[in-house]
Write a protein that holds these residues in place. Structure first.
Motif, PDB file in Angstrom:
ATOM      1  N   ILE A  84       0.856  -1.305  -0.234  1.00 20.84           N
ATOM      2  CA  ILE A  84      -0.222   0.128  -0.300  1.00 20.84           C
ATOM      3  C   ILE A  84       1.188   1.245  -0.219  1.00 20.84           C
ATOM      4  O   ILE A  84       0.213   2.403  -0.301  1.00 20.84           O
ATOM      5  CB  ILE A  84      -0.771  -0.103   1.295  1.00 20.84           C
ATOM      6  N   ALA A  85       2.522   1.445   0.796  1.00 22.50           N
ATOM      7  CA  ALA A  85       2.906   2.451   0.888  1.00 22.50           C
ATOM      8  C   ALA A  85       3.423   2.745  -0.789  1.00 22.50           C
ATOM      9  O   ALA A  85       3.782   3.838  -1.197  1.00 22.50           O
ATOM     10  CB  ALA A  85       3.729   1.760   1.461  1.00 22.50           C
ATOM     11  N   ILE A  86       4.156   1.959  -1.767  1.00 22.72           N
ATOM     12  CA  ILE A  86       4.050   2.126  -2.720  1.00 22.72           C
ATOM     13  C   ILE A  86       3.249   2.542  -4.426  1.00 22.72           C
ATOM     14  O   ILE A  86       3.735   2.625  -4.011  1.00 22.72           O
ATOM     15  CB  ILE A  86       5.008   0.347  -3.388  1.00 22.72           C
ATOM     16  N   LEU A  87       2.060   1.937  -3.785  1.00 26.06           N
ATOM     17  CA  LEU A  87       0.925   2.429  -4.350  1.00 26.06           C
ATOM     18  C   LEU A  87       0.592   3.636  -4.296  1.00 26.06           C
ATOM     19  O   LEU A  87       0.351   4.594  -5.793  1.00 26.06           O
ATOM     20  CB  LEU A  87      -0.357   1.098  -3.859  1.00 26.06           C
ATOM     21  N   VAL A  88       0.871   4.291  -2.989  1.00 25.90           N
ATOM     22  CA  VAL A  88       0.520   5.403  -2.499  1.00 25.90           C
ATOM     23  C   VAL A  88       1.818   6.267  -2.846  1.00 25.90           C
ATOM     24  O   VAL A  88       1.511   7.623  -3.646  1.00 25.90           O
ATOM     25  CB  VAL A  88       0.881   5.523  -0.896  1.00 25.90           C
ATOM     26  N   ILE A  89       3.020   6.610  -2.843  1.00 30.42           N
ATOM     27  CA  ILE A  89       3.848   6.302  -4.114  1.00 30.42           C
ATOM     28  C   ILE A  89       3.511   6.765  -5.327  1.00 30.42           C
ATOM     29  O   ILE A  89       3.491   8.276  -5.884  1.00 30.42           O
ATOM     30  CB  ILE A  89       5.321   6.523  -3.103  1.00 30.42           C
ATOM     31  N   ILE A  90       3.085   6.319  -5.963  1.00 29.97           N
ATOM     32  CA  ILE A  90       3.011   5.796  -7.650  1.00 29.97           C
ATOM     33  C   ILE A  90       1.738   6.282  -7.779  1.00 29.97           C
ATOM     34  O   ILE A  90       2.090   7.565  -8.315  1.00 29.97           O
ATOM     35  CB  ILE A  90       2.481   4.505  -7.975  1.00 29.97           C
ATOM     36  N   ALA A  91       0.761   6.383  -6.485  1.00 26.28           N
ATOM     37  CA  ALA A  91      -0.115   6.982  -7.227  1.00 26.28           C
ATOM     38  C   ALA A  91      -0.160   8.326  -7.362  1.00 26.28           C
ATOM     39  O   ALA A  91      -1.018   9.924  -7.964  1.00 26.28           O
ATOM     40  CB  ALA A  91      -1.365   6.611  -6.755  1.00 26.28           C
ATOM     41  N   PHE A 104      -3.471  -0.789 -13.957  1.00 31.29           N
ATOM     42  CA  PHE A 104      -1.352  -1.105 -14.179  1.00 31.29           C
ATOM     43  C   PHE A 104      -1.138  -0.367 -12.970  1.00 31.29           C
ATOM     44  O   PHE A 104       0.438  -1.517 -12.720  1.00 31.29           O
ATOM     45  CB  PHE A 104      -1.286  -0.599 -15.438  1.00 31.29           C
ATOM     46  N   THR A 105      -1.071   0.196 -12.407  1.00 37.23           N
ATOM     47  CA  THR A 105      -0.288   0.831 -11.134  1.00 37.23           C
ATOM     48  C   THR A 105      -0.340  -0.587 -10.080  1.00 37.23           C
ATOM     49  O   THR A 105       0.607  -0.996  -9.185  1.00 37.23           O
ATOM     50  CB  THR A 105      -1.379   1.971 -10.536  1.00 37.23           C
ATOM     51  N   VAL A 106      -2.062  -0.840  -9.872  1.00 38.69           N
ATOM     52  CA  VAL A 106      -2.008  -2.056  -9.393  1.00 38.69           C
ATOM     53  C   VAL A 106      -1.660  -3.095  -8.985  1.00 38.69           C
ATOM     54  O   VAL A 106      -0.940  -3.779  -8.755  1.00 38.69           O
ATOM     55  CB  VAL A 106      -3.737  -2.424  -9.210  1.00 38.69           C
ATOM     56  N   GLY A 166      -9.703 -10.659  -6.806  1.00 40.83           N
ATOM     57  CA  GLY A 166     -10.509  -9.748  -6.023  1.00 40.83           C
ATOM     58  C   GLY A 166      -9.485  -8.445  -5.136  1.00 40.83           C
ATOM     59  O   GLY A 166     -10.007  -7.730  -4.162  1.00 40.83           O
ATOM     60  N   GLY A 167      -8.115  -8.811  -5.091  1.00 41.95           N
ATOM     61  CA  GLY A 167      -7.449  -8.410  -4.059  1.00 41.95           C
ATOM     62  C   GLY A 167      -6.859  -6.934  -4.573  1.00 41.95           C
ATOM     63  O   GLY A 167      -6.629  -6.412  -4.397  1.00 41.95           O
ATOM     64  N   ALA A 168      -6.555  -7.128  -6.278  1.00 42.17           N
ATOM     65  CA  ALA A 168      -6.432  -6.057  -7.193  1.00 42.17           C
ATOM     66  C   ALA A 168      -7.639  -4.933  -7.501  1.00 42.17           C
ATOM     67  O   ALA A 168      -7.437  -3.790  -6.990  1.00 42.17           O
ATOM     68  CB  ALA A 168      -6.485  -5.974  -8.746  1.00 42.17           C
ATOM     69  N   MET A 169      -8.821  -5.201  -6.772  1.00 39.71           N
ATOM     70  CA  MET A 169     -10.366  -4.448  -6.576  1.00 39.71           C
ATOM     71  C   MET A 169     -10.145  -4.031  -5.315  1.00 39.71           C
ATOM     72  O   MET A 169     -10.434  -2.479  -5.093  1.00 39.71           O
ATOM     73  CB  MET A 169     -11.199  -5.052  -7.083  1.00 39.71           C
ATOM     74  N   LEU A 170      -9.936  -4.937  -4.105  1.00 39.90           N
ATOM     75  CA  LEU A 170      -9.717  -3.978  -2.636  1.00 39.90           C
ATOM     76  C   LEU A 170      -8.525  -3.044  -2.986  1.00 39.90           C
ATOM     77  O   LEU A 170      -8.416  -2.078  -2.512  1.00 39.90           O
ATOM     78  CB  LEU A 170      -9.442  -5.241  -2.172  1.00 39.90           C
ATOM     79  N   ALA A 171      -7.413  -3.228  -3.644  1.00 39.97           N
ATOM     80  CA  ALA A 171      -6.428  -2.270  -3.540  1.00 39.97           C
ATOM     81  C   ALA A 171      -5.957  -0.391  -4.122  1.00 39.97           C
ATOM     82  O   ALA A 171      -6.438   0.015  -3.720  1.00 39.97           O
ATOM     83  CB  ALA A 171      -5.020  -2.993  -3.846  1.00 39.97           C
ATOM     84  N   ALA A 172      -7.263  -1.030  -5.503  1.00 41.55           N
ATOM     85  CA  ALA A 172      -7.788  -0.143  -6.087  1.00 41.55           C
ATOM     86  C   ALA A 172      -8.812   1.052  -5.133  1.00 41.55           C
ATOM     87  O   ALA A 172      -8.407   1.936  -5.200  1.00 41.55           O
ATOM     88  CB  ALA A 172      -8.601  -0.312  -7.081  1.00 41.55           C
ATOM     89  N   ILE A 173      -9.931  -0.028  -4.776  1.00 39.89           N
ATOM     90  CA  ILE A 173     -10.917   0.947  -3.872  1.00 39.89           C
ATOM     91  C   ILE A 173     -10.428   1.510  -2.933  1.00 39.89           C
ATOM     92  O   ILE A 173     -10.521   2.835  -2.081  1.00 39.89           O
ATOM     93  CB  ILE A 173     -11.581  -0.325  -3.539  1.00 39.89           C
ATOM     94  N   GLY A 174      -8.999   0.817  -1.969  1.00 39.45           N
ATOM     95  CA  GLY A 174      -8.370   1.668  -0.541  1.00 39.45           C
ATOM     96  C   GLY A 174      -7.509   2.805  -1.520  1.00 39.45           C
ATOM     97  O   GLY A 174      -7.582   4.207  -0.808  1.00 39.45           O
ATOM     98  N   LEU A 175      -6.852   2.819  -2.603  1.00 39.27           N
ATOM     99  CA  LEU A 175      -6.435   4.050  -2.952  1.00 39.27           C
ATOM    100  C   LEU A 175      -7.370   5.582  -3.598  1.00 39.27           C
ATOM    101  O   LEU A 175      -7.485   6.375  -2.527  1.00 39.27           O
ATOM    102  CB  LEU A 175      -5.497   3.871  -4.294  1.00 39.27           C
ATOM    103  N   GLU A 176      -9.210   4.612  -4.015  1.00 40.33           N
ATOM    104  CA  GLU A 176      -9.471   5.611  -3.992  1.00 40.33           C
ATOM    105  C   GLU A 176      -9.928   6.248  -3.216  1.00 40.33           C
ATOM    106  O   GLU A 176     -10.165   7.906  -3.328  1.00 40.33           O
ATOM    107  CB  GLU A 176     -10.378   4.606  -5.045  1.00 40.33           C
TER     108      GLU A 176
END
Length: 241
Positions: A84-91, A104-106, A166-176
């Motif tokens: 989640i830390a890497i995703l937050v930095i990228i996003a 693609f980020t996820v 399912g995991g990708a959707m959950l990660a994307a929803i968390g970032l959004e």
């Protein structure tokens, strides 16, 4: 807040099945479009992540040696870093986020677990007698992978794919929900983000945040059941007598 004072927030009725938000948008239409875009993100991220994991897992598990060690070290090392830390930095460093870029980020962090699990399956399959027979008959390594290993691996890959979606959707929803997604596009996570921004919970606008949460739970539950069913089919030890 000014817009919310001039536009009525209508609860669900015959004209608006899920009511409207503070901007007067029909939340049923938002829900339909948001569900489709959220599934699109999950499918793209799952396909890319499992695709990369499949290639790396096949190469590492079947060829072994230094290639296996390198792939294993890289995937294990990245798994220790909070995703989640890497995703937050990228996003947070991408200017105009879209559904595709979000996917693609996820997906960039969705390949490590498939790589490890597929590698483990390949290590098991390559020791089976029919692989030894094919190798003794002169089948090349590439032929063994595509003709013998991959067909027996497909049920497990499908189960892994469903879980990855399912995991990708959950990660994307968390970032959004944190405001780091494609907030100009309608998704379930973006709907929750705007509901938070306009304090829908405190204002009693349950029809704004309740349906997207319920839809997310329904989708994840469906994917979990599907993944468990496929895993039971792919793994004979999990089948009931």
């Amino acid at each position: 807040a000014n817009v919310g004072a001039t536009v009525p927030r209508l609860p669900p009725d015959a004209a608006h099945l899920l009511g409207t938000d503070v901007q007067g948008r029909d939340l049923f239409a938002v829900m339909v479009l948001g569900t489709l875009n959220t599934l699109k993100m999950g499918l793209i991220a799952g396909f890319v992540g499992v695709g990369i994991g499949l290639v790396l897992g096949l190469v590492a598990g079947f060829l072994g040696g230094w290639i296996d060690s390198l792939i294993r070290i890289v995937s294990d090392s990245l798994m220790t870093v909070p995703g989640i830390a890497i995703l937050v930095i990228i996003a947070s460093n991408i200017g105009q986020m879209t559904v595709e870029i979000m996917a693609f980020t996820v997906a960039g962090l969705a390949w490590m677990i498939p790589t490890r699990t597929i590698r483990a399956q390949v290590l098991t399959i390559r020791e089976r007698p029919y692989i030894e027979v094919a190798r003794a008959n002169g089948v090349a390594p590439l032929g063994l992978i595509f003709l013998e290993v991959l067909p027996n691996l497909l049920p497990f890959v499908f189960a892994t794919f469903v879980g990855a979606v399912g995991g990708a959707m959950l990660a994307a929803i968390g970032l959004e929900a944190l405001g780091l997604g494609a907030i100009q596009t309608q998704t379930l996570g973006v709907t929750i983000y705007w509901a938070q921004e306009y304090t829908a919970v405190l204002r009693g606008l349950w029809w704004w945040w309740g349906p997207p949460i319920a839809m997310i739970a329904l989708i994840l539950l469906s994917l979990s059941i599907t993944s468990a069913g496929l895993d039971r089919f792919a793994n004979p030890r999990l089948r009931r007598d």
